[in-house]
Design an enzyme around this catalytic site. Structure first.
Site, PDB file in Angstrom:
ATOM      1  N   ARG A   8      -0.979  28.777 -34.306  1.00  0.00           N
ATOM      2  CA  ARG A   8       0.143  28.911 -35.245  1.00  0.00           C
ATOM      3  C   ARG A   8       1.227  27.937 -34.815  1.00  0.00           C
ATOM      4  NH1 ARG A   8       3.482  29.275 -31.700  1.00  0.00           N
ATOM      5  NH2 ARG A   8       5.044  29.723 -33.301  1.00  0.00           N
ATOM      6  N   GLY A   9       2.288  27.846 -35.643  1.00  0.00           N
ATOM      7  CA  GLY A   9       3.316  26.831 -35.402  1.00  0.00           C
ATOM      8  C   GLY A   9       2.946  25.618 -36.242  1.00  0.00           C
TER       9      GLY A   9
ATOM     10  N   ARG B 221      -2.591  29.069 -44.921  1.00  0.00           N
ATOM     11  CA  ARG B 221      -1.195  29.500 -44.839  1.00  0.00           C
ATOM     12  C   ARG B 221      -0.373  28.610 -45.777  1.00  0.00           C
ATOM     13  NH1 ARG B 221       1.181  30.862 -39.082  1.00  0.00           N
ATOM     14  NH2 ARG B 221       2.528  32.130 -40.420  1.00  0.00           N
TER      15      ARG B 221
ATOM     16  N   ASP C 118       9.324  24.903 -40.329  1.00  0.00           N
ATOM     17  CA  ASP C 118       8.008  24.817 -40.983  1.00  0.00           C
ATOM     18  C   ASP C 118       8.051  23.828 -42.126  1.00  0.00           C
ATOM     19  OD1 ASP C 118       8.123  27.642 -39.692  1.00  0.00           O
ATOM     20  OD2 ASP C 118       6.027  27.034 -39.897  1.00  0.00           O
TER      21      ASP C 118
ATOM     22  N   ASN D 174      12.020  28.284 -41.935  1.00  0.00           N
ATOM     23  CA  ASN D 174      11.540  28.578 -40.574  1.00  0.00           C
ATOM     24  C   ASN D 174      11.335  30.086 -40.458  1.00  0.00           C
ATOM     25  OD1 ASN D 174      10.845  27.616 -37.904  1.00  0.00           O
ATOM     26  ND2 ASN D 174      12.681  28.632 -37.173  1.00  0.00           N
ATOM     27  N   LYS D 175      10.870  30.501 -39.308  1.00  0.00           N
ATOM     28  CA  LYS D 175      10.515  31.908 -39.072  1.00  0.00           C
ATOM     29  C   LYS D 175      11.582  32.872 -39.560  1.00  0.00           C
ATOM     30  CE  LYS D 175       7.479  33.155 -37.866  1.00  0.00           C
ATOM     31  NZ  LYS D 175       6.481  33.538 -38.904  1.00  0.00           N
TER      32      LYS D 175
HETATM   33  O1  MRU Z   1       4.250  32.123 -38.230  1.00  0.00           O
HETATM   34  P1  MRU Z   1       4.307  31.056 -37.173  1.00  0.00           P
HETATM   35  O2  MRU Z   1       4.235  31.584 -35.794  1.00  0.00           O
HETATM   36  O3  MRU Z   1       3.292  29.952 -37.447  1.00  0.00           O
HETATM   37  O4  MRU Z   1       5.747  30.416 -37.378  1.00  0.00           O
HETATM   38  C1  MRU Z   1       6.148  29.375 -36.545  1.00  0.00           C
HETATM   39  C2  MRU Z   1       7.557  28.952 -36.756  1.00  0.00           C
HETATM   40  O5  MRU Z   1       8.254  29.453 -37.601  1.00  0.00           O
HETATM   41  C3  MRU Z   1       8.038  27.790 -35.926  1.00  0.00           C
HETATM   42  O6  MRU Z   1       9.400  27.907 -35.671  1.00  0.00           O
HETATM   43  C4  MRU Z   1       7.790  26.492 -36.690  1.00  0.00           C
HETATM   44  O7  MRU Z   1       6.453  26.406 -37.099  1.00  0.00           O
HETATM   45  C5  MRU Z   1       8.135  25.291 -35.901  1.00  0.00           C
HETATM   46  S1  MRU Z   1       6.970  24.984 -34.634  1.00  0.00           S
HETATM   47  C6  MRU Z   1       7.354  23.535 -33.842  1.00  0.00           C
END
Ligand code: MRU
Length: 350
Positions: free
Chosen positions: A52-53, A95, A241, A251-252
């Site tokens: 993820r990320g 995703r 993201d 973002n998250k």
């Molecule tokens: O749901 P995730 O864990 O994939 O979400 C990740 C994030 O929101 C990160 O902050 C984002 O992808 C940046 S990673 C360099």
């Protein structure tokens, strides 16, 4: 297998022709790796958040498509491209929010489309994925270097979710900035917001910073207002993201409220994002915010904590408007407001 691959989130094993991923679902209790030999396996790893990320998802998907190519038995270009289209669609559907996924798949697919033969397509699709893996490390280093000038010796920095080595191939974006500042001799301590409900802050950010010997404390998401009011946070840095051309940042979930709190307490709020996370085409209302599973909210460690039958909202991302963002750090430099102009300049240098 422990530590055999270090904290490299995405690796290509050329001898075995397989993709090796850290299984992030098991962290911090176990550092285990998954070996993917098919694009279906890669798609499942992305969907289930074993990887993820945004940048890590992108590079993993690139190898997913490359695996589909090298595993193909098609003899003619047409049937080969039909298979590639199906693999492309499967990987794309994993995703919806991180733009890096679509960016990476397009890059590898482009190599397939422009190849003159099936054999040439296989070679160039795989080599594009390998290039992207190397590029990711390089981009994060450059981004970290630019961003490190924003942090001062002694800063206490809040981050949300995990935008570190585990969210990229290695090194990280927001945590890359912190690593780079440390490499320049600045003492930085980090507060990782837990990041309910998947706990990327508590599980992943705390794990990788401890692994590197960087001072880190965990705080509940709900405590950030108090910590800021008590003067315990000097700066905020998060990843992204997707960044739109006018500077809106996806973002998250929880990032937006941290940004509002930072503004209220006059604390700089920085976003670190490689150019591969920018989406110059979409408007805010055109981006899909992923809704994740019911169980992520009603259960903690598999145990039910909410009454049966209750409705749940579980959006995985939120949107921070540009006026709350002090600067956006990229591998091409630190962008400032108005973002419409600074972003356009970085993509179309005169
Ligand atoms: O749901 P995730 O864990 O994939 O979400 C990740 C994030 O929101 C990160 O902050 C984002 O992808 C940046 S990673 C360099």
């Amino acid at each position: 297998m422990e530590y055999r691959y270090g904290l490299m989130t995405v690796q290509w094993d050329d001898e075995d022709r397989s993709l090796v991923l850290i299984d992030q679902r098991r962290l911090p209790n176990r550092l285990e790796y998954i070996r993917c030999r098919s694009h279906e396996q890669v798609a499942e790893c992305i969907r289930s958040m074993a990887v993820r990320g945004a940048p890590a998802i992108g590079v993993a998907a690139a190898f997913g498509l490359a695996l589909a190519a090298i595993n193909s038995r098609a003899r003619d270009r047409e049937s080969f491209m039909r298979e590639m289209d199906a693999a492309f669609r499967l990987l794309r559907s994993t995703r919806p929010t991180a733009i890096n996924l679509f960016w990476a798949l397009e890059r590898v697919m482009g190599k397939g489309r422009s190849a003159g033969s099936v054999e040439e397509a296989k070679v160039s699709m795989l080599s594009e994925a390998i290039t992207m893996l190397k590029e990711d490390l390089d981009v994060n280093r450059r981004l970290g270097d630019h961003g490190s000038s924003l942090l001062n010796d002694g800063d206490r920095v809040l981050t949300h979710c995990n935008a570190g080595a585990l969210a990229t191939v290695g090194y990280g974006t927001a945590l890359g900035v912190i690593r780079a500042a440390r490499e320049k001799g600045k003492r930085i301590s980090v507060i990782a917001a837990e990041t309910r409900p998947v706990m990327q802050g508590a599980r992943l950010t705390a794990f990788e910073l401890k692994h590197d010997g960087i001072d880190v404390s965990i705080a509940p998401d709900t405590s950030i207002g108090l910590l800021m009011a008590r003067g315990m946070i000097d700066k905020v840095i998060v990843g992204a993201d997707r960044v739109l051309r006018d500077g809106h940042v996806f973002n998250k979930i929880g990032t937006y409220q941290v940004a509002i709190l930072a503004r209220e307490h006059s604390i700089p709020f920085y976003v670190a994002a490689p150019l591969s996370s920018f989406d110059l085409k979409s408007r805010v209302d055109e981006v899909t915010i992923e809704e994740r599973a019911y169980d992520e909210v009603v259960k903690v460690s598999g145990k039910r904590v909410a009454p049966r039958g209750v409705r749940v909202f579980n959006p995985a991302f939120d949107i921070t408007p540009p006026h709350l963002i002090t600067a956006i750090v990229t591998e091409k430099g630190v962008l400032e407001q108005p973002y419409e102009q600074s972003i356009a300049r970085v993509f179309n240098p005169s």
